[in-house]
Design a protein around this motif. Structure first.
Motif, mmCIF file in Angstrom:
data_model
loop_
_atom_site.group_PDB
_atom_site.id
_atom_site.type_symbol
_atom_site.label_atom_id
_atom_site.label_comp_id
_atom_site.label_asym_id
_atom_site.label_seq_id
_atom_site.Cartn_x
_atom_site.Cartn_y
_atom_site.Cartn_z
ATOM 1 N N VAL A 70 41.292 41.977 28.185
ATOM 2 C CA VAL A 70 39.970 41.391 27.964
ATOM 3 C C VAL A 70 38.913 42.409 28.373
ATOM 4 C CG1 VAL A 70 38.410 39.491 28.494
ATOM 5 C CG2 VAL A 70 40.888 39.102 28.426
ATOM 6 N N LYS A 72 34.587 43.929 27.670
ATOM 7 C CA LYS A 72 33.196 43.497 27.835
ATOM 8 C C LYS A 72 32.881 42.341 26.890
ATOM 9 C CE LYS A 72 28.435 45.209 27.781
ATOM 10 N NZ LYS A 72 27.552 46.386 27.568
ATOM 11 N N GLY A 74 34.200 39.508 26.857
ATOM 12 C CA GLY A 74 35.385 38.732 26.520
ATOM 13 C C GLY A 74 36.124 39.235 25.291
ATOM 14 N N PRO A 140 44.701 38.305 28.615
ATOM 15 C CA PRO A 140 44.014 37.041 28.310
ATOM 16 C C PRO A 140 44.615 35.837 29.028
ATOM 17 C CG PRO A 140 44.376 38.310 26.305
ATOM 18 C CD PRO A 140 45.124 39.014 27.392
ATOM 19 N N THR A 143 43.634 35.987 32.615
ATOM 20 C CA THR A 143 42.185 35.768 32.714
ATOM 21 C C THR A 143 41.840 34.293 32.612
ATOM 22 O OG1 THR A 143 41.615 37.959 31.855
ATOM 23 C CG2 THR A 143 39.979 36.223 31.587
ATOM 24 N N GLU A 144 42.448 33.580 31.660
ATOM 25 C CA GLU A 144 42.166 32.154 31.493
ATOM 26 C C GLU A 144 42.533 31.372 32.745
ATOM 27 O OE1 GLU A 144 40.607 30.541 29.051
ATOM 28 O OE2 GLU A 144 40.203 32.495 28.167
ATOM 29 N N ALA A 147 40.033 32.315 35.585
ATOM 30 C CA ALA A 147 38.697 31.779 35.326
ATOM 31 C C ALA A 147 38.622 30.290 35.654
ATOM 32 C CB ALA A 147 38.302 32.024 33.870
ATOM 33 N N TYR A 153 34.386 34.063 37.656
ATOM 34 C CA TYR A 153 35.344 35.120 37.311
ATOM 35 C C TYR A 153 34.931 35.858 36.040
ATOM 36 C CZ TYR A 153 39.664 37.657 36.629
ATOM 37 O OH TYR A 153 40.582 38.669 36.461
ATOM 38 N N ARG A 154 34.381 35.135 35.069
ATOM 39 C CA ARG A 154 34.046 35.759 33.794
ATOM 40 C C ARG A 154 32.844 36.713 33.896
ATOM 41 N NH1 ARG A 154 37.114 33.534 29.798
ATOM 42 N NH2 ARG A 154 37.910 31.419 30.154
ATOM 43 N N ARG A 156 32.717 39.312 35.519
ATOM 44 C CA ARG A 156 33.221 40.691 35.532
ATOM 45 C C ARG A 156 33.273 41.267 34.124
ATOM 46 N NH1 ARG A 156 38.765 41.618 35.362
ATOM 47 N NH2 ARG A 156 38.731 42.782 37.324
ATOM 48 N N HIS A 157 33.168 40.401 33.095
ATOM 49 C CA HIS A 157 33.182 40.867 31.709
ATOM 50 C C HIS A 157 31.789 41.236 31.215
ATOM 51 C CE1 HIS A 157 36.917 38.098 31.454
ATOM 52 N NE2 HIS A 157 37.263 39.321 31.844
ATOM 53 N N SER A 158 30.804 41.279 32.124
ATOM 54 C CA SER A 158 29.449 41.664 31.720
ATOM 55 C C SER A 158 29.302 43.175 31.580
ATOM 56 C CB SER A 158 28.414 41.133 32.719
ATOM 57 O OG SER A 158 28.639 41.657 34.009
#
Length: 216
Positions: A70, A72, A74, A140, A143-144, A147, A153-154, A156-158
């Motif tokens: 996963v 940036k 998502g 993924p 991650t799910e 999250a 948690y999400r 970190r995908h910024s």
């Protein structure tokens, strides 16, 4: 960033105007990524025949291993590594590697402890899937699950995920949900305080881990 104490105030975990949205910072970071990744791939080309031969002699099969991770925003991307485990090690079920993992080959253990298995990710950096520095990307499925259990948690995908990160050098590898929580707190600190100096520090510490054979 102590995410368990933030409550609903998400801006405490991630400011409205983090350093990462600056145009100049993004240009400088991308130029550094491209230059160092290009040098890294040149060095990889020299070492590739020996690494590939060692992997194949001990465990015949593919030399490279590709996992979906996963990135940036998502977005999913294929992450490349040297294969360090026996073929079909996960058998369709994503799980973390552990200390003394029986799936890891002898050559793979050397590659992992020196972080040499990560060298093909310079290609991911050149393509823009990853950066040299950023939160380590997860699969993924994991991650799910994380999250659903860990606040923010999400976030970190910024930013683009990295080959090395503040969470990795400060907390280490994640093998449990608690490990992932601790690493997230460091990753969010990095997102809030990105700078050239912090990136260089993380790269130097990552090299230190490699020379000290602290990978897993």
């Amino acid at each position: 960033v102590l995410v368990e104490q933030v409550g609903d105030s998400w801006f405490v975990a991630l400011p409205v105007y983090p350093p990462g949205i600056s145009v100049l910072w993004n240009i400088a970071k991308r130029m550094m990524d491209v230059c160092i990744a290009g040098l890294g791939l040149a060095c990889l080309g020299l070492a590739l025949p020996l690494i590939a031969l060692a992997i194949y002699i001990e465990s015949p099969g593919p030399i490279f291993y590709t996992q979906t991770r996963v990135g940036k925003g998502g977005r999913l991307f294929p992450l490349h590594k040297f294969r360090s485990m026996v073929p079909n090690a996960e058998r369709g079920r994503a799980r973390w590697a552990r200390d003394h993992d029986s799936r890891v080959t002898r050559v793979g253990r050397v590659l992992r402890t020196a972080h040499l298995d990560e060298l093909p990710q310079f290609l991911n950096v050149l393509r823009g899937d990853m950066s040299l520095v950023g939160p380590r990307p997860e699969r993924p499925q994991i991650t799910e699950r994380l999250a659903a259990e860990i606040p923010f948690y999400r976030l970190r995908h910024s930013v683009r995920p990295g080959m090395g990160g503040w969470g990795l050098v400060r907390q280490g590898y994640a093998g449990t949900t608690h490990d992932a929580l601790m690493r997230l707190q460091y990753d969010l600190y990095y997102i809030k305080h990105q700078s050239l100096g912090l990136d260089v520090l993380i790269m130097l510490k990552t090299l230190g881990h490699a020379f000290a054979f602290r990978g897993r």
